[in-house]
Enzyme design. Structure first.
Site: not given
Length: 293
Positions: A51, A72, A74, A92, A94, A125, A129
């Site tokens: 990671q 929850g 999403l 990771e 989440r 990713e 983000r």
């Protein structure tokens, strides 16, 4: 898989893998259905040892856990098979937050992805983000270069950044440990790091920046003074670029991941953004409009 093919395929990011219509979710932990969104037991999920993001902000994780407890998870996490269990490709934060929220299973998409593609997608990713600090991003680039044999140009294409952006971040890894840690902690900015990288004593200048709260422009002036020595700052008749505009160009370039030029005259001027691919142009438009990448 060729470098060109890898850059084109992975450059689309997670949308290419998560954008499919979800299939009906089977019972939790069902390892037979390899397509669509499904529920996977948290205990069967392992983090990615490669990671790129090393630091997880505890306060931000608590906030995400509160949100997950109320609404929850999403967006499903992306997993790949790892024996009888699964390894995280993307998501990771989440996964960690769902554990804090007391969840026993989370929605996931499972794909057959090799180790190289896993590292690339995890990096994509996080960069898309904007969850990586500069050192973590640079470490991710170095991993793609050294472990998986990509060139700087190929890495730039994969993450939709300019080659100069990738090269500049990689230079940060040559800085002393104290400077890198200061950047990771947020004690200095990316602009400060660029300034100290040009100084004869990067660690000493970094300590001065932290102690005195120097601006990027002040740090650049001290680095230049230390490098050239006293009495050598006379530039004669050569063209001088306004240091404030130069700092602004670097700041915008770091934020957008492309080369930026600012031309100011009188009360107005122009800002030029340079891109080398249509994917970079699309990324610029998305960031300027605030749309999801």
């Amino acid at each position: 898989m060729t470098t060109e093919r890898t850059a084109r395929g992975l450059g689309k990011g997670l949308s290419a893998l998560l954008g499919e219509a979800p299939a009906p979710a089977p019972p939790a932990g069902d390892a037979q259905n390899r397509s669509g969104v499904r529920e996977v037991e948290i205990a069967r999920i392992r983090p990615n040892p490669n990671q790129p993001r090393a630091h997880f902000d505890e306060e931000a994780l608590d906030e995400l856990a509160d949100s997950i407890a109320e609404h929850g998870v999403l967006q499903p996490v992306l997993l790949r098979s790892d024996g009888e269990d699964f390894q995280i490709v993307a998501g990771e934060r989440r996964w960690r937050a769902a554990q804090r929220a007391g969840f026993h299973a989370i929605p996931a998409v499972v794909r057959e992805i090799d180790e190289s593609a896993t590292a690339e997608l995890a990096l994509i990713e996080n960069i898309q983000r904007e969850n990586l600090n500069a050192i973590e991003e640079a470490e991710g680039y170095r991993q793609l270069l050294n472990r998986y044999g990509h060139t700087q140009e190929a890495v730039a294409q994969i993450v939709h950044k300019s080659r100069s952006h990738v090269a500049n971040l990689l230079r940060l890894l040559d800085l002393p440990e104290f400077v890198r840690q200061s950047l990771m902690r947020g004690d200095i900015s990316m602009g400060h790091a660029r300034a100290v990288a040009a100084a004869p004593d990067p660690e000493g200048l970094t300590r001065e920046i932290v102690k005195k709260g120097l601006s990027v422009r002040q740090a650049e002036a001290r680095a230049m003074r230390a490098k050239k020595g006293p009495g050598e700052l006379v530039l004669g008749k050569s063209r001088v670029i306004d240091p404030d505009l130069a700092a602004l160009e670097r700041q915008l370039g770091d934020m957008l991941g492309v080369r930026v030029q600012v031309a100011h005259k009188g009360q107005g001027g122009t800002v030029s953004l340079h891109y080398s691919t249509l994917e970079q142009l699309d990324m610029i438009c998305q960031r300027l409009t605030g749309e999801p990448i």
